[in-house]
Design an enzyme around this catalytic site. Structure first.
Site, mmCIF file in Angstrom:
data_model
loop_
_atom_site.group_PDB
_atom_site.id
_atom_site.type_symbol
_atom_site.label_atom_id
_atom_site.label_comp_id
_atom_site.label_asym_id
_atom_site.label_seq_id
_atom_site.Cartn_x
_atom_site.Cartn_y
_atom_site.Cartn_z
ATOM 1 N N LEU A 163 55.254 52.701 36.550
ATOM 2 C CA LEU A 163 54.516 51.886 35.881
ATOM 3 C C LEU A 163 53.758 52.575 34.662
ATOM 4 O O LEU A 163 53.166 53.764 34.797
ATOM 5 C CB LEU A 163 53.462 51.214 36.761
ATOM 6 N N HIS A 189 52.411 47.708 31.973
ATOM 7 C CA HIS A 189 52.396 46.929 33.245
ATOM 8 C C HIS A 189 50.978 46.651 33.953
ATOM 9 O O HIS A 189 50.707 45.744 34.251
ATOM 10 C CB HIS A 189 53.101 47.641 34.305
ATOM 11 N N LYS A 210 57.502 42.218 25.364
ATOM 12 C CA LYS A 210 58.444 43.228 24.776
ATOM 13 C C LYS A 210 60.080 42.787 25.134
ATOM 14 O O LYS A 210 60.654 42.820 24.350
ATOM 15 C CB LYS A 210 58.383 44.569 25.380
ATOM 16 N N GLN A 250 64.471 37.964 27.772
ATOM 17 C CA GLN A 250 64.131 37.828 29.143
ATOM 18 C C GLN A 250 63.119 36.867 29.490
ATOM 19 O O GLN A 250 63.475 35.817 30.373
ATOM 20 C CB GLN A 250 63.612 39.220 29.858
ATOM 21 N N SER A 301 59.064 51.835 30.259
ATOM 22 C CA SER A 301 59.467 52.812 31.493
ATOM 23 C C SER A 301 60.559 53.721 30.707
ATOM 24 O O SER A 301 60.583 55.088 31.291
ATOM 25 C CB SER A 301 59.977 52.295 32.568
ATOM 26 N N ARG A 302 61.549 53.289 30.029
ATOM 27 C CA ARG A 302 62.660 54.027 29.476
ATOM 28 C C ARG A 302 62.010 55.099 28.378
ATOM 29 O O ARG A 302 62.852 56.031 28.028
ATOM 30 C CB ARG A 302 63.579 53.223 28.844
HETATM 31 O O1 PAF Z 1 61.204 43.390 33.374
HETATM 32 C C1 PAF Z 1 61.541 43.948 34.221
HETATM 33 O O2 PAF Z 1 60.804 44.716 34.647
HETATM 34 C C2 PAF Z 1 62.628 43.484 35.278
HETATM 35 O O3 PAF Z 1 63.515 42.789 34.653
HETATM 36 C C3 PAF Z 1 62.009 42.359 36.141
HETATM 37 C C4 PAF Z 1 61.634 41.152 35.553
HETATM 38 C C5 PAF Z 1 60.831 42.810 37.149
HETATM 39 C C6 PAF Z 1 63.311 41.821 37.158
HETATM 40 O O4 PAF Z 1 63.859 42.911 37.877
#
Ligand code: PAF
Length: 290
Positions: free
Chosen positions: A33, A37, A154, A158, A191-192
């Site tokens: 994190l 986050h 970001k 998704q 995180s990357r």
């Molecule tokens: O965004 C993320 O960290 C991941 O794609 C998630 C939503 C936790 C699903 O694994």
């Protein structure tokens, strides 16, 4: 703060809170994190009584040759950070808890796929990625039964995939989005970013500056070209520019807010970019309203 690892413990806790009429907020994560986050958790805390954060590195959303093994697992440090911001429960299950081998493991079980939007942009470069994301998020929603779930902007695509399956499969959860949280140099927190050297972190901020620059160009567009010709020209110039600075750009594209191609008439757009810096895949985006 409680840390739990099994679905049955989670269900017991959640049903006790629901009986008391508590509003459950949820922040799904893969751990490791950062402040981005923690901002999601703070937003969930502001809008609910009990906040549950899941930490699970989901094998189903990683393709072959991607960084599933390498992805940092830092539960102790994550728990410290979550405790400090006031999170109530961490749900950190093992892979076998989420995808039991006795049920065939992840890929042979029921999956949630969202057609169309999962196959473009990030989905075209990472086939199966969004099915992995939608499947785990749907499972987590069924376990946590949140009233609200908070996701960062970001991962713009998704967020659209999750909003679609929630609407289409009638999940009773409100999806709340949080603006991108950036480092002081503009780099979107991820995180990357931990894979980047100090120099690369500085260099990587060029992605954000490119997006800012494109936003200004679109907002102030006064050239004789049609909007679509103009978008195509500034996209390809920006890609060339990023590549000349050491990025390998996967895509940089101007889209409608729902990620379909613009017609030139829209006043709300989003620019998305994904580029490699060394071996690290970086994502960013910017919304435009004009
Ligand atoms: O965004 C993320 O960290 C991941 O794609 C998630 C939503 C936790 C699903 O694994």
């Amino acid at each position: 703060m409680q840390i739990i690892h099994t679905i049955s413990e989670l269900r017991d806790l959640v049903s006790a809170y629901k009986k008391k009429g508590k509003v459950i907020g949820f922040v799904p994560t893969m751990g490791n994190l950062h402040d981005g986050h923690l901002q999601l958790v703070k937003m969930a805390l502001a809008q609910s009584d009990i906040v549950i954060c899941s930490i699970f590195v989901n094998p189903l959303q990683f393709g072959e040759g991607e960084d599933f093994e390498q992805y940092p697992r830092t539960l102790d440090a994550d728990a410290d950070k979550l405790d400090k911001v006031g999170c109530h429960i961490i749900f950190s299950p093992a892979v076998d808890e989420m995808y039991p081998k006795s049920m065939g493991g992840g890929r042979d079980q029921t999956q949630v796929s969202v057609p169309g939007i999962s196959d473009i942009l990030e989905g075209a470069s990472r086939p199966g990625h969004f099915t992995g994301v939608a499947t785990i998020v749907a499972k987590l929603f069924n376990m946590v039964q949140p009233d609200k779930a908070v996701f960062g902007e970001k991962d713009y695509q998704q967020l659209q995939v999750i909003k679609r399956f929630v609407r289409e499969l009638c999940f009773p959860v409100e999806i709340v989005s949080h603006p991108i949280v950036r480092e002081s140099n503009g780099l979107a927190m991820s995180s990357r970013n931990g894979y980047l050297s100090t120099d690369q972190k500085q260099q990587a901020s060029a992605l954000y500056h490119t997006l800012e620059n494109l936003k200004k160009k679109i907002t102030n567009h006064s050239s004789k070209k049609t909007p679509l010709e103009y978008y195509a020209m500034i996209e390809s110039n920006a890609i060339e520019n990023l590549n000349s600075q050491g990025f390998v750009t996967d895509y940089l594209t101007i889209r409608k807010a729902d990620l379909t191609m613009p017609t030139g008439q829209e006043r709300n757009l989003v620019i998305l970019v994904t580029a490699y810096l060394g071996n690290t895949r970086l994502l960013d985006n910017i919304k435009i309203s004009f």
